[in-house]
Write a protein that holds these residues in place. Structure first.
Motif, PDB file in Angstrom:
ATOM      1  N   TYR A 148       4.450  -7.660   3.202  1.00  0.00           N
ATOM      2  CA  TYR A 148       5.052  -6.335   2.974  1.00  0.00           C
ATOM      3  C   TYR A 148       4.484  -5.306   3.940  1.00  0.00           C
ATOM      4  CZ  TYR A 148       6.435  -1.990   0.741  1.00  0.00           C
ATOM      5  OH  TYR A 148       6.960  -0.751   0.500  1.00  0.00           O
ATOM      6  N   ARG A 149       3.182  -5.382   4.205  1.00  0.00           N
ATOM      7  CA  ARG A 149       2.569  -4.456   5.149  1.00  0.00           C
ATOM      8  C   ARG A 149       3.152  -4.640   6.545  1.00  0.00           C
ATOM      9  NH1 ARG A 149      -2.063  -1.494   5.026  1.00  0.00           N
ATOM     10  NH2 ARG A 149      -2.621  -2.449   3.024  1.00  0.00           N
ATOM     11  N   THR A 150       3.400  -5.888   6.934  1.00  0.00           N
ATOM     12  CA  THR A 150       4.004  -6.162   8.239  1.00  0.00           C
ATOM     13  C   THR A 150       5.414  -5.581   8.313  1.00  0.00           C
ATOM     14  OG1 THR A 150       2.727  -8.212   8.465  1.00  0.00           O
ATOM     15  CG2 THR A 150       4.675  -7.969   9.864  1.00  0.00           C
ATOM     16  N   GLN A 151       6.182  -5.781   7.243  1.00  0.00           N
ATOM     17  CA  GLN A 151       7.531  -5.213   7.194  1.00  0.00           C
ATOM     18  C   GLN A 151       7.503  -3.696   7.334  1.00  0.00           C
ATOM     19  OE1 GLN A 151       8.699  -7.323   3.378  1.00  0.00           O
ATOM     20  NE2 GLN A 151      10.676  -7.269   4.403  1.00  0.00           N
ATOM     21  N   LEU A 152       6.631  -3.074   6.546  1.00  0.00           N
ATOM     22  CA  LEU A 152       6.555  -1.611   6.539  1.00  0.00           C
ATOM     23  C   LEU A 152       6.106  -1.082   7.895  1.00  0.00           C
ATOM     24  CD1 LEU A 152       6.801   0.997   4.928  1.00  0.00           C
ATOM     25  CD2 LEU A 152       4.427   0.683   4.173  1.00  0.00           C
ATOM     26  N   THR A 153       5.108  -1.729   8.496  1.00  0.00           N
ATOM     27  CA  THR A 153       4.613  -1.302   9.810  1.00  0.00           C
ATOM     28  C   THR A 153       5.702  -1.415  10.863  1.00  0.00           C
ATOM     29  OG1 THR A 153       2.365  -2.002   9.238  1.00  0.00           O
ATOM     30  CG2 THR A 153       2.854  -1.688  11.569  1.00  0.00           C
ATOM     31  N   THR A 154       6.455  -2.512  10.809  1.00  0.00           N
ATOM     32  CA  THR A 154       7.557  -2.706  11.765  1.00  0.00           C
ATOM     33  C   THR A 154       8.614  -1.625  11.610  1.00  0.00           C
ATOM     34  OG1 THR A 154       7.224  -5.104  11.719  1.00  0.00           O
ATOM     35  CG2 THR A 154       9.348  -4.295  12.519  1.00  0.00           C
ATOM     36  N   GLY A 212      23.903   0.075  14.906  1.00  0.00           N
ATOM     37  CA  GLY A 212      23.086   1.279  14.901  1.00  0.00           C
ATOM     38  C   GLY A 212      21.696   1.008  15.448  1.00  0.00           C
ATOM     39  N   ASN A 213      21.017   2.040  15.893  1.00  0.00           N
ATOM     40  CA  ASN A 213      19.731   1.878  16.578  1.00  0.00           C
ATOM     41  C   ASN A 213      18.663   1.231  15.701  1.00  0.00           C
ATOM     42  OD1 ASN A 213      20.430   3.128  19.120  1.00  0.00           O
ATOM     43  ND2 ASN A 213      20.510   5.062  18.026  1.00  0.00           N
ATOM     44  N   PHE A 214      18.605   1.612  14.433  1.00  0.00           N
ATOM     45  CA  PHE A 214      17.538   1.095  13.579  1.00  0.00           C
ATOM     46  C   PHE A 214      17.636  -0.422  13.423  1.00  0.00           C
ATOM     47  CE2 PHE A 214      15.612   0.012   9.494  1.00  0.00           C
ATOM     48  CZ  PHE A 214      14.386   0.656   9.594  1.00  0.00           C
ATOM     49  N   THR A 240       8.515 -12.292   8.513  1.00  0.00           N
ATOM     50  CA  THR A 240       8.660 -11.433   7.325  1.00  0.00           C
ATOM     51  C   THR A 240       9.924 -10.593   7.315  1.00  0.00           C
ATOM     52  OG1 THR A 240       7.434  -9.607   8.383  1.00  0.00           O
ATOM     53  CG2 THR A 240       6.144 -11.237   7.152  1.00  0.00           C
ATOM     54  N   MET A 241      10.695 -10.593   8.426  1.00  0.00           N
ATOM     55  CA  MET A 241      11.850  -9.701   8.530  1.00  0.00           C
ATOM     56  C   MET A 241      13.163 -10.481   8.555  1.00  0.00           C
ATOM     57  SD  MET A 241      10.544  -6.616   8.576  1.00  0.00           S
ATOM     58  CE  MET A 241      11.869  -5.573   9.189  1.00  0.00           C
ATOM     59  N   ILE A 242      14.235  -9.781   8.256  1.00  0.00           N
ATOM     60  CA  ILE A 242      15.620 -10.267   8.315  1.00  0.00           C
ATOM     61  C   ILE A 242      15.789 -11.536   7.481  1.00  0.00           C
ATOM     62  CG2 ILE A 242      17.542 -10.804   9.842  1.00  0.00           C
ATOM     63  CD1 ILE A 242      16.233  -9.219  12.027  1.00  0.00           C
ATOM     64  N   ASP A 243      16.020 -12.689   8.114  1.00  0.00           N
ATOM     65  CA  ASP A 243      16.315 -13.919   7.373  1.00  0.00           C
ATOM     66  C   ASP A 243      15.140 -14.389   6.519  1.00  0.00           C
ATOM     67  OD1 ASP A 243      18.800 -13.951   8.494  1.00  0.00           O
ATOM     68  OD2 ASP A 243      18.254 -15.287  10.145  1.00  0.00           O
ATOM     69  N   ASN A 244      13.913 -14.070   6.943  1.00  0.00           N
ATOM     70  CA  ASN A 244      12.726 -14.524   6.216  1.00  0.00           C
ATOM     71  C   ASN A 244      12.234 -13.502   5.183  1.00  0.00           C
ATOM     72  OD1 ASN A 244      12.542 -16.989   7.624  1.00  0.00           O
ATOM     73  ND2 ASN A 244      11.513 -15.975   9.331  1.00  0.00           N
ATOM     74  N   ALA A 245      12.945 -12.382   5.075  1.00  0.00           N
ATOM     75  CA  ALA A 245      12.568 -11.364   4.091  1.00  0.00           C
ATOM     76  C   ALA A 245      13.277 -11.639   2.766  1.00  0.00           C
ATOM     77  CB  ALA A 245      12.938  -9.983   4.610  1.00  0.00           C
ATOM     78  N   GLN A 305      14.630  -6.090   2.015  1.00  0.00           N
ATOM     79  CA  GLN A 305      14.955  -6.230   3.431  1.00  0.00           C
ATOM     80  C   GLN A 305      14.384  -5.092   4.284  1.00  0.00           C
ATOM     81  OE1 GLN A 305      17.130  -8.662   5.146  1.00  0.00           O
ATOM     82  NE2 GLN A 305      16.423  -9.807   3.357  1.00  0.00           N
ATOM     83  N   MET A 306      14.055  -3.978   3.667  1.00  0.00           N
ATOM     84  CA  MET A 306      13.488  -2.809   4.359  1.00  0.00           C
ATOM     85  C   MET A 306      14.395  -2.284   5.475  1.00  0.00           C
ATOM     86  SD  MET A 306      10.555  -1.927   3.028  1.00  0.00           S
ATOM     87  CE  MET A 306       9.793  -0.978   4.323  1.00  0.00           C
ATOM     88  N   LYS A 307      15.715  -2.302   5.238  1.00  0.00           N
ATOM     89  CA  LYS A 307      16.602  -1.835   6.298  1.00  0.00           C
ATOM     90  C   LYS A 307      17.839  -1.119   5.777  1.00  0.00           C
ATOM     91  CE  LYS A 307      19.075  -6.264   6.667  1.00  0.00           C
ATOM     92  NZ  LYS A 307      19.477  -7.365   7.575  1.00  0.00           N
TER      93      LYS A 307
END
Length: 308
Positions: free
Chosen positions: A5-11, A39-41, A58-63, A68-70
């Motif tokens: 979760y920290r990696t996701q949030l930092t990204t 979109g840019n994000f 930790t992101m996208i398919d592996n979240a 998803q944090m997006k």
């Protein structure tokens, strides 16, 4: 789980910081999986994921599907959090110094009326700082509505009205009252004409700066500066302060007059005083210069602060 979760949030914060620093929009018109321009994000999140192994875990398919944090809500929360941090930095930088507000009326893409606010103040280095503070939606852009919005802004950020020295406005609805007076209307027309003529030529601008420099230099040598301001702001300068200020100014001029040829304007004078510690020795002289610098003297200076 906590590390992921920290990696996701930092990204997400890294991407948010980049977008905000570049002044780019977050969302695209179509953020679906099949969209070619999400979109840019989202595009930057995908780019980041493809180039960083730890992030890709930790992101996208592996979240998790529910983390998803997006989403647009998350994007807005991240932008709002960054805006709050920037606002706090600006307010802390101002501290207890005097400041002025510059207000401009505008509309967003949905044609909603809104008010943009810029604060002008002097920082601890003697530099004049214009900082965009906030955009506030208003029901209309009349003087009463803008005042109500400003009162709310002061209450929200715990700003002191005692430190506010002037408010500068730009916008047709607020200039309409002034234009109803023939003398005032003529004055603004002349000011506009002068600004256009001088601003359209580099040669004229250089000549104007040189004339202003010579006038300032002569005024400093004679001690004949713009002192009537102390009478307009009795809360900053009591009767005793005015007497002491005149004596301080004369002493400062005698000590520093050989250095005045290197001074381009009041701001460079203030910066030199801070650098040499003279702002502590000649506190009233520095306070007077600070007051003069935070005052937006024309509507052109108000407009210019929003264009920076």
């Amino acid at each position: 789980m906590e590390v992921a979760y920290r990696t996701q949030l930092t990204t997400a914060l890294d991407v948010t910081f980049f977008i905000l620093k570049q002044g780019l929009p977050f969302c695209g018109h179509d953020e679906s999986l099949k969209s070619l321009n999400k979109g840019n994000f989202l595009v930057l999140i995908e780019w980041y994921t493809q180039r960083n192994v730890e992030v890709s875990k930790t992101m996208i398919d592996n979240a998790p599907g529910n983390n998803q944090m997006k989403s647009p809500i998350i994007q807005k929360d991240l932008a709002r959090a960054c805006a709050n941090e920037v606002t706090n930095i600006i307010l802390n930088d101002i501290g207890g110094n005097v400041f002025s507000l510059m207000v401009d009326e505008c509309r967003d893409n949905s044609v909603k009326k809104q008010m943009g606010v810029v604060k002008r103040y002097m920082n601890k280095f003697g530099c004049v700082i214009d900082r965009f503070l906030v955009v506030v939606h208003v029901s209309d852009t009349s003087t009463i509505s803008l005042k109500k919005a400003i009162d709310g802004l002061f209450a929200k950020h715990k700003l002191s009205l005692l430190r506010l020295r002037v408010q500068g406005y730009d916008g047709t609805s607020n200039m309409r009252v002034a234009k109803s007076n023939r003398i005032v209307s003529d004055f603004f027309q002349y000011i506009t004409l002068i600004v256009n003529i001088v601003g359209s030529s580099c040669k004229r601008k250089d000549k104007f700066r040189q004339v202003e420099h010579d006038r300032l230099l002569e005024g400093l040598k004679k001690g004949d500066i713009i002192l009537y301001l102390t009478e307009l702001y009795p809360e900053d300068f009591s009767l005793t302060d005015r007497i002491v200020l005149e004596n301080q100014l004369q002493t400062y001029i005698q000590n520093e007059q050989n250095e005045f040829s290197m001074i381009q304007d009041l701001e460079s004078l203030a910066m030199k005083m801070v650098k040499t510690g003279k702002h502590i020795v000649f506190t009233l002289v520095y306070r007077f210069i600070e007051l003069a610098l935070v005052l937006p003297v024309t509507t052109a200076s108000v407009e210019g602060s929003f264009m920076r």
